[in-house]
Design a protein around this motif. Sequence first.
Motif, PDB file in Angstrom:
ATOM      1  N   PRO A 167       8.029   4.382  -8.883  1.00  8.49           N
ATOM      2  CA  PRO A 167       8.554   5.468  -9.831  1.00  8.49           C
ATOM      3  C   PRO A 167       9.804   5.186 -10.065  1.00  8.49           C
ATOM      4  O   PRO A 167      10.591   4.861  -9.517  1.00  8.49           O
ATOM      5  CB  PRO A 167       8.299   6.741  -8.849  1.00  8.49           C
ATOM      6  CG  PRO A 167       7.299   6.442  -7.913  1.00  8.49           C
ATOM      7  CD  PRO A 167       7.391   5.114  -7.448  1.00  8.49           C
ATOM      8  N   ASP A 168      10.121   5.735 -11.524  1.00 10.50           N
ATOM      9  CA  ASP A 168      11.518   5.393 -12.140  1.00 10.50           C
ATOM     10  C   ASP A 168      11.228   6.509 -12.946  1.00 10.50           C
ATOM     11  O   ASP A 168      10.538   6.677 -14.169  1.00 10.50           O
ATOM     12  CB  ASP A 168      11.329   4.097 -12.641  1.00 10.50           C
ATOM     13  CG  ASP A 168      12.895   3.729 -13.290  1.00 10.50           C
ATOM     14  OD1 ASP A 168      13.345   4.783 -13.869  1.00 10.50           O
ATOM     15  OD2 ASP A 168      13.290   2.707 -13.183  1.00 10.50           O
ATOM     16  N   GLU A 169      12.386   7.209 -13.098  1.00  6.75           N
ATOM     17  CA  GLU A 169      12.548   8.374 -14.070  1.00  6.75           C
ATOM     18  C   GLU A 169      12.671   7.992 -15.505  1.00  6.75           C
ATOM     19  O   GLU A 169      12.484   8.854 -16.253  1.00  6.75           O
ATOM     20  CB  GLU A 169      13.820   9.239 -13.992  1.00  6.75           C
ATOM     21  CG  GLU A 169      15.140   8.603 -13.957  1.00  6.75           C
ATOM     22  CD  GLU A 169      16.347   9.586 -13.505  1.00  6.75           C
ATOM     23  OE1 GLU A 169      16.410  10.607 -14.138  1.00  6.75           O
ATOM     24  OE2 GLU A 169      17.080   9.071 -12.712  1.00  6.75           O
ATOM     25  N   HIS A 170      13.056   6.673 -16.023  1.00  7.15           N
ATOM     26  CA  HIS A 170      13.399   6.325 -17.136  1.00  7.15           C
ATOM     27  C   HIS A 170      12.063   5.384 -17.586  1.00  7.15           C
ATOM     28  O   HIS A 170      12.134   5.039 -18.470  1.00  7.15           O
ATOM     29  CB  HIS A 170      14.523   5.225 -17.205  1.00  7.15           C
ATOM     30  CG  HIS A 170      15.642   6.119 -16.819  1.00  7.15           C
ATOM     31  ND1 HIS A 170      16.149   7.247 -17.480  1.00  7.15           N
ATOM     32  CD2 HIS A 170      16.828   5.909 -15.881  1.00  7.15           C
ATOM     33  CE1 HIS A 170      17.267   7.602 -16.848  1.00  7.15           C
ATOM     34  NE2 HIS A 170      17.555   6.989 -16.228  1.00  7.15           N
ATOM     35  N   ASP A 172       0.881  -1.315  -0.108  1.00  7.33           N
ATOM     36  CA  ASP A 172      -0.020  -0.158   0.129  1.00  7.33           C
ATOM     37  C   ASP A 172       0.767   0.970  -0.071  1.00  7.33           C
ATOM     38  O   ASP A 172       0.549   2.331  -0.642  1.00  7.33           O
ATOM     39  CB  ASP A 172      -1.014  -0.060   1.135  1.00  7.33           C
ATOM     40  CG  ASP A 172      -1.872  -1.227   1.034  1.00  7.33           C
ATOM     41  OD1 ASP A 172      -2.052  -1.676   0.265  1.00  7.33           O
ATOM     42  OD2 ASP A 172      -2.475  -1.505   2.278  1.00  7.33           O
ATOM     43  N   GLU A 173       1.818   1.222   0.719  1.00  8.37           N
ATOM     44  CA  GLU A 173       2.875   2.494   0.824  1.00  8.37           C
ATOM     45  C   GLU A 173       3.585   2.611  -0.669  1.00  8.37           C
ATOM     46  O   GLU A 173       3.643   3.933  -0.732  1.00  8.37           O
ATOM     47  CB  GLU A 173       3.881   2.046   2.094  1.00  8.37           C
ATOM     48  CG  GLU A 173       3.289   2.056   3.380  1.00  8.37           C
ATOM     49  CD  GLU A 173       4.191   1.762   4.533  1.00  8.37           C
ATOM     50  OE1 GLU A 173       3.795   1.818   5.615  1.00  8.37           O
ATOM     51  OE2 GLU A 173       5.327   1.171   4.046  1.00  8.37           O
ATOM     52  N   LEU A 174       3.892   1.681  -1.080  1.00 11.47           N
ATOM     53  CA  LEU A 174       4.894   1.799  -2.169  1.00 11.47           C
ATOM     54  C   LEU A 174       3.725   1.977  -3.550  1.00 11.47           C
ATOM     55  O   LEU A 174       4.412   2.720  -4.262  1.00 11.47           O
ATOM     56  CB  LEU A 174       5.650   0.675  -2.425  1.00 11.47           C
ATOM     57  CG  LEU A 174       6.734   0.060  -1.562  1.00 11.47           C
ATOM     58  CD1 LEU A 174       7.204  -1.026  -1.678  1.00 11.47           C
ATOM     59  CD2 LEU A 174       7.966   1.273  -1.893  1.00 11.47           C
ATOM     60  N   PHE A 175       2.850   1.207  -3.684  1.00  8.91           N
ATOM     61  CA  PHE A 175       2.245   1.342  -4.937  1.00  8.91           C
ATOM     62  C   PHE A 175       0.786   1.801  -4.993  1.00  8.91           C
ATOM     63  O   PHE A 175       0.082   2.152  -6.350  1.00  8.91           O
ATOM     64  CB  PHE A 175       2.020  -0.064  -5.545  1.00  8.91           C
ATOM     65  CG  PHE A 175       3.498  -0.772  -5.525  1.00  8.91           C
ATOM     66  CD1 PHE A 175       4.384  -0.405  -6.419  1.00  8.91           C
ATOM     67  CD2 PHE A 175       3.777  -1.778  -4.635  1.00  8.91           C
ATOM     68  CE1 PHE A 175       5.583  -1.044  -6.483  1.00  8.91           C
ATOM     69  CE2 PHE A 175       4.976  -2.453  -4.618  1.00  8.91           C
ATOM     70  CZ  PHE A 175       5.789  -1.949  -5.690  1.00  8.91           C
TER      71      PHE A 175
END
Length: 757
Positions: free
Chosen positions: A586-589, A570-573
């Motif tokens: 999250p991933d900048e690429h 829940d915290e991550l996604f």
Amino acid sequence: MSSESVSSSSTPELTNVLSKSKSPYLLQHKDNPVAWQEFNSTTISLSKKLDKPIFLSSGYSACHWCHVLAHESFEDQEIAEVMNKYFINIKVDREERPDVDRVYMTYLQATSGGGGWPMSIFMTPNLEPFFAGTYFPKTRFKSLLLRIAELWEEDREQCQATGKGAVESLKEMSGSSSRVPGTLDEILSSSPATKIYTQLLQLHDTRYGGFSSGGSRSKGPKFPSCSMTLEPLARLSFYNFGGGGGKIDKEESREMALKMLRGIWNGGIHDWIGGGIARYSVDEKWIVPHFEKMLYDQAQLITGALDFALISNPSEGEDDGHRTALQDDRKLCFDLAADILEYCLRDLKSPEGGFWSAEDADSAPEKDAKKSEGAFYIWDKTELDEILGENAKLIETFYGVKEDGNVDLQHDAHGEMTGKNILHQAKTYAEISIQFNQTEEEVKEIVKSGSAKLKERRDKRERPGLDDKILTSWNGLMLSALSQAASTLPKNYPIQAHCLSAAEDVVKFIKDRMWDQSEETLARSWREGKGPGGQTDDYAFLIRGLLDLYEASGKEEYVLWAIELQKRQDELFWDGQGGGYFASAPDEHVLVRMKDAQDAAEPSASSVSLHNLSRLSLLASNEYDKYEKRAEDTYLSIGEELKQMPRAFGYSICGLMDLEKGYREIIIIGQPSNPKTQELLSLARSVYAPNQVLIQIDPSNPPNGFAEMNDVIKSLIEPIIAGKEDKNHISLRICENGSCGLPVKDVEQAREVLGLA
């Protein structure tokens, strides 16, 4: 622009870096003359610095057509020179980086109407896609490379504009916007169960079983789909929807599923010699498989087969004919589950406890020969004659063997199986018995003995390549399968005795090697160390497996870790704006953070999370409101899709069916060593009840942390701890809608309340 001008020009000083990779798929390409790079910040920066477009190729190690493209083009020096001159070339293992693959697969499907692997994407240095495809024959691929290079040189602005537009469209499609206002009752009132039943009826192949757009006119391919077919059909076979005159026929639903399972069992998609199931059948009869074996297929089919074994348990009052048919179906389901389990525990289980990902389709038919599809599995009749001796004719008749091979040319794209035979059950044991004047038992023994000889000979062949990376998500699916097998597979199947310990080995492997306790994060994969960070499905599938293992073992440590993982998922996604779960962190690429809501070969992370949240709301009742609200928000985030495209969201529809029927807790109190406790547990596990949570309480060792999170359990064990309740107390009770029935201590009474009498 010509190949001559390319080959006479200098090329950038880039080299193939894949030898440093841990991915089996990337390592397959480490010796290509293509200067392959990995998908990382260094490569992206290099593309921008050199101002070159990117060619991204995504696939997986067991993918046959990925191998074909590699042999034809990526191993070709002339093609490699064109690729190296004009492009930054990136290889992606779609199983390790589904976040990257998902974005560009969505683009491919949106622009071409289809998808698949190998996936070939051309994009700007800013990672914006402007052209996509799958497999290209060598000549066409070379022409395409030169045309894209020319377009980039002469009309770069068009490429960039197309790429930017594509990314904007992907963001709109990503499901990250606010959900459409509505209620869960509105979704339920749209009759999702009836809709998916109607759609499956339309897609069902009544001749050979299975489902495809052609229905009974299907020409293949056919997949052993579970989340989109077996899971909803199991509920449709079990629940009563619409009363006696309703639109849903329970027996028709069961028969659709069983017809598919029979087709899989009898067909060449089933490896009759070594066990396990191939990824899919290219024909409508299930005879000619695409030979790779994927862990996720094995796990889901074990679960699906065991579900229908329980559903096919004859009840009292059945007429003799129907009882016999149900018993035959039940045995087939148990046989199928045991067959796949034996294969997985023998050939896919690592010595450390985790399960490897896949076996390839291709291998060399003989030493130093070129690899070809299915070489490990197919047979020449003369070889069979030699191995089987005097029983050759009987066994070959059973397996549909022909002198000049039994593979239809239209299903052999490269002519690799000409004159060869794929073993499948062409005739029943009864038919062979009559034809060869033997009893059915004698026929079965002859086939079994002959098959063992064939396995002994086959084991001397070169095995297909093994993808020995261990994926958290797929091991979560296998954890569920092993846990269910430990609970429901009859003890007369020897493999049953190994299932619980194998399940616990999976958990130990993941916790010891793939879980970072300090960061509270899972790794996506393991091979010679941790791979990339975990994605939503890694958490969701592992949580489901832990809950299944808790019900199989009664050990509270598994439900406690499941609760901890759910909090972290829940915290991550969690999407706080639109509801539901993002597929990755999250991933900048990764330009578009997408959601994984539609079921496919695997259930979606979203649909599995829905089931997890419903189960956890009962197991950790002090968190009931939080779990219930999160599940409701997830349903609402895909509410319109559930109404319009039910089959694509089959496992989520299953969750709605469970909710509509209502969840219940079966609570059994008793020392595990007591035979009566085990008898009550066996009764509870003999019922197919996906809306049921089984809770075990050992009065001599009552739960600790788990009990603090469950108000019902706490109220039951407090008298035991205070010494007011006999520690030899044994009982079963059913709790529904926040209240519990009276404890049942008699086994026959337990049968009645469980609906078995």
